[in-house]
Design an enzyme around this catalytic site. Structure first.
Site, mmCIF file in Angstrom:
data_model
loop_
_atom_site.group_PDB
_atom_site.id
_atom_site.type_symbol
_atom_site.label_atom_id
_atom_site.label_comp_id
_atom_site.label_asym_id
_atom_site.label_seq_id
_atom_site.Cartn_x
_atom_site.Cartn_y
_atom_site.Cartn_z
ATOM 1 N N VAL A 205 61.637 85.955 20.408
ATOM 2 C CA VAL A 205 62.269 86.163 21.709
ATOM 3 C C VAL A 205 63.491 87.059 21.487
ATOM 4 O O VAL A 205 64.510 86.625 20.932
ATOM 5 C CB VAL A 205 62.699 84.826 22.343
ATOM 6 C CG1 VAL A 205 63.232 85.072 23.757
ATOM 7 C CG2 VAL A 205 61.543 83.832 22.375
ATOM 8 N N HIS B 30 67.262 85.271 29.944
ATOM 9 C CA HIS B 30 65.937 84.655 29.807
ATOM 10 C C HIS B 30 65.720 84.084 28.414
ATOM 11 O O HIS B 30 65.120 83.041 28.237
ATOM 12 C CB HIS B 30 64.836 85.671 30.141
ATOM 13 C CG HIS B 30 64.542 86.620 29.017
ATOM 14 N ND1 HIS B 30 65.209 87.804 28.828
ATOM 15 C CD2 HIS B 30 63.669 86.521 27.987
ATOM 16 C CE1 HIS B 30 64.745 88.415 27.755
ATOM 17 N NE2 HIS B 30 63.817 87.667 27.221
HETATM 18 C C1 DLZ Z 1 58.965 86.745 30.139
HETATM 19 C C2 DLZ Z 1 59.274 86.899 28.689
HETATM 20 C C3 DLZ Z 1 60.283 87.777 28.280
HETATM 21 C C4 DLZ Z 1 61.087 88.555 29.231
HETATM 22 N N1 DLZ Z 1 60.559 87.955 26.978
HETATM 23 C C5 DLZ Z 1 59.851 87.268 26.055
HETATM 24 C C6 DLZ Z 1 60.135 87.421 24.673
HETATM 25 O O1 DLZ Z 1 61.004 88.198 24.235
HETATM 26 N N2 DLZ Z 1 59.386 86.704 23.795
HETATM 27 C C7 DLZ Z 1 58.415 85.816 24.185
HETATM 28 O O2 DLZ Z 1 57.801 85.170 23.328
HETATM 29 N N3 DLZ Z 1 58.132 85.673 25.492
HETATM 30 C C8 DLZ Z 1 58.808 86.371 26.423
HETATM 31 N N4 DLZ Z 1 58.522 86.222 27.748
HETATM 32 C C9 DLZ Z 1 57.348 85.397 28.144
HETATM 33 C C10 DLZ Z 1 57.629 83.883 28.245
HETATM 34 O O3 DLZ Z 1 57.668 83.294 26.964
HETATM 35 C C11 DLZ Z 1 56.489 83.209 29.046
HETATM 36 O O4 DLZ Z 1 55.248 83.560 28.503
HETATM 37 C C12 DLZ Z 1 56.496 83.582 30.526
HETATM 38 O O5 DLZ Z 1 57.758 83.352 31.102
HETATM 39 C C13 DLZ Z 1 55.433 82.775 31.314
HETATM 40 O O6 DLZ Z 1 55.706 81.379 31.230
#
Ligand code: DLZ
Length: 171
Positions: A90, A97
């Site tokens: 992430v 977020h």
């Molecule tokens: C939406 C989102 C964003 C903006 N960034 C990441 C990220 O950097 N890494 C990651 O693993 N997932 C991201 N997601 C998706 C969320 O984990 C999730 O899949 C969505 O919010 C749907 O529940």
């Protein structure tokens, strides 16, 4: 020594016992796939180096890191592994977020570990930049996937050690 000076994946696998009968689940997030694939590869390599059989490494994918806990719970309920390694990345963006996702996943995996009694390993990178992530999936800071696998095996070993100890612990 700061992490900048140390390869965090310099782990001593000789302290790991016989893992040939272990079953390990790996749940990988598809977000930032270029990074999570490398982390997963490192985890699998370490498990195999410790004699975990390929057939006993159960791999699934979830869309994003937020889905790691539910994917891990499903895998645990259906396959009864000795540990589940959860892998994600992430990267911090312009909003908060990342904080919501990281806190939620960390708490959920902690809860799963405590309720189930098996380790659910937090193999989620939480970097500020993509470069920091690259440095930790086979770059200058090693591969955190290796460490996640090592941690899973150490915790399974600890459980077996406590179970087999003859002496009473405590009072
Ligand atoms: C939406 C989102 C964003 C903006 N960034 C990441 C990220 O950097 N890494 C990651 O693993 N997932 C991201 N997601 C998706 C969320 O984990 C999730 O899949 C969505 O919010 C749907 O529940």
């Amino acid at each position: 020594m700061s992490s900048a000076d140390k390869n965090l994946s310099s782990i001593d696998l000789s302290s790991i016992g016989d893992c040939s009968e272990y079953t390990i689940g790996i749940v990988t997030s598809e977000w930032n796939e270029g990074i999570t694939k490398k982390l997963t590869k490192g985890a699998v390599k370490t498990l195999k180096a410790c004699k975990v059989k390929a057939a006993n490494i159960i791999q699934i994918q979830v869309p994003g890191s937020f889905e790691l806990p539910l994917g891990a719970k499903m895998l645990y309920q259906e396959k009864s592994p000795d540990a589940v390694i959860c892998i994600g990345c992430v990267i911090k963006g312009e909003t908060k977020h990342n904080e919501y996702i990281n806190t939620s996943v960390a708490q959920a995996l902690t809860n799963l570990s405590l309720v189930s009694g098996i380790p659910f390993i937090f193999g989620v990178l939480t970097p500020d930049t993509k470069q920091q992530a690259l440095d930790r999936c086979g770059g200058k800071h090693g591969n955190k996937g290796d460490e996640a696998a090592y941690t899973a095996l150490k915790m399974i070993g600890l459980k077996k050690e406590i179970k087999s100890t003859k002496t009473k612990i405590g009072f």
